[in-house]
Write a protein that holds these residues in place. Structure first.
Motif, short mmCIF file in Angstrom:
data_model
loop_
_atom_site.label_atom_id
_atom_site.label_comp_id
_atom_site.label_asym_id
_atom_site.label_seq_id
_atom_site.Cartn_x
_atom_site.Cartn_y
_atom_site.Cartn_z
N GLY A 136 0.78 -1.23 0.00
CA GLY A 136 0.00 0.00 0.00
C GLY A 136 0.81 1.27 0.00
O GLY A 136 0.24 2.37 0.08
N LYS A 137 2.14 1.13 -0.09
CA LYS A 137 3.01 2.32 -0.07
C LYS A 137 3.84 2.38 -1.34
O LYS A 137 4.03 1.38 -2.03
N GLU A 138 4.35 3.56 -1.61
CA GLU A 138 5.21 3.74 -2.78
C GLU A 138 6.61 3.18 -2.50
O GLU A 138 7.04 3.10 -1.34
N ARG A 139 7.30 2.83 -3.56
CA ARG A 139 8.68 2.38 -3.42
C ARG A 139 9.53 3.56 -2.99
O ARG A 139 9.41 4.66 -3.54
N GLU A 140 10.39 3.33 -2.00
CA GLU A 140 11.22 4.42 -1.48
C GLU A 140 12.68 4.00 -1.44
O GLU A 140 13.01 2.84 -1.21
N GLY A 141 13.55 4.98 -1.67
CA GLY A 141 14.98 4.72 -1.60
C GLY A 141 15.43 4.57 -0.16
O GLY A 141 14.98 5.31 0.71
N VAL A 142 16.31 3.62 0.08
CA VAL A 142 16.82 3.35 1.41
C VAL A 142 18.29 3.75 1.51
O VAL A 142 18.69 4.44 2.44
#
Length: 121
Positions: free
Chosen positions: A41-47
């Protein structure tokens, strides 16, 4: 180009995991590579991102807990994750770009692995 992640799993809060990304058809030290994650349910994010010259960049949410590194001899990139929290639960993806520089935008990266699941519970 093929990127293959491994090392995910189920871990208790406060635990550690080390993710690996084995690259073929791509030299890990030639351009920037990064780890991204996507929770349901969330957007892909950079780690975390490691640049061609070895500079490292971290999302505020993981700074001080995660470490990105690479091994030219094995042509692999790693993500050491310590002090894991339930909110770190996500599918983790390795990504590589053919462009110069680096970015937190997923669109900047044109090669992706299949992902490895990390569950902190």
């Amino acid at each position: 180009v093929q990127l293959v992640e491994s090392g995910g799993g189920l871990v208790q809060p406060g635990g550690s995991l080390r993710l690996s990304c084995a690259a073929s058809g791509y030299t890990v030290s030639s351009k920037s590579m990064g780890w991204f994650r996507q929770a349901p349910g969330k957007e892909r994010e950079g780690v975390a991102v490691i640049g061609a010259f070895g500079s490292t960049y971290y999302a505020d949410s993981v700074k001080g807990r995660f470490t990105i590194s690479r091994d030219g001899a094995n042509n692999a990139v790693y993500l050491q994750m310590d002090s894991l929290k339930p909110e770190d639960t996500a599918m983790y993806y390795c990504a590589a770009t053919s462009a110069s520089g680096w970015s937190w935008s997923a669109d900047y990266y044109n090669y992706w692995g299949q992902g490895t699941q990390v569950t902190v519970s």
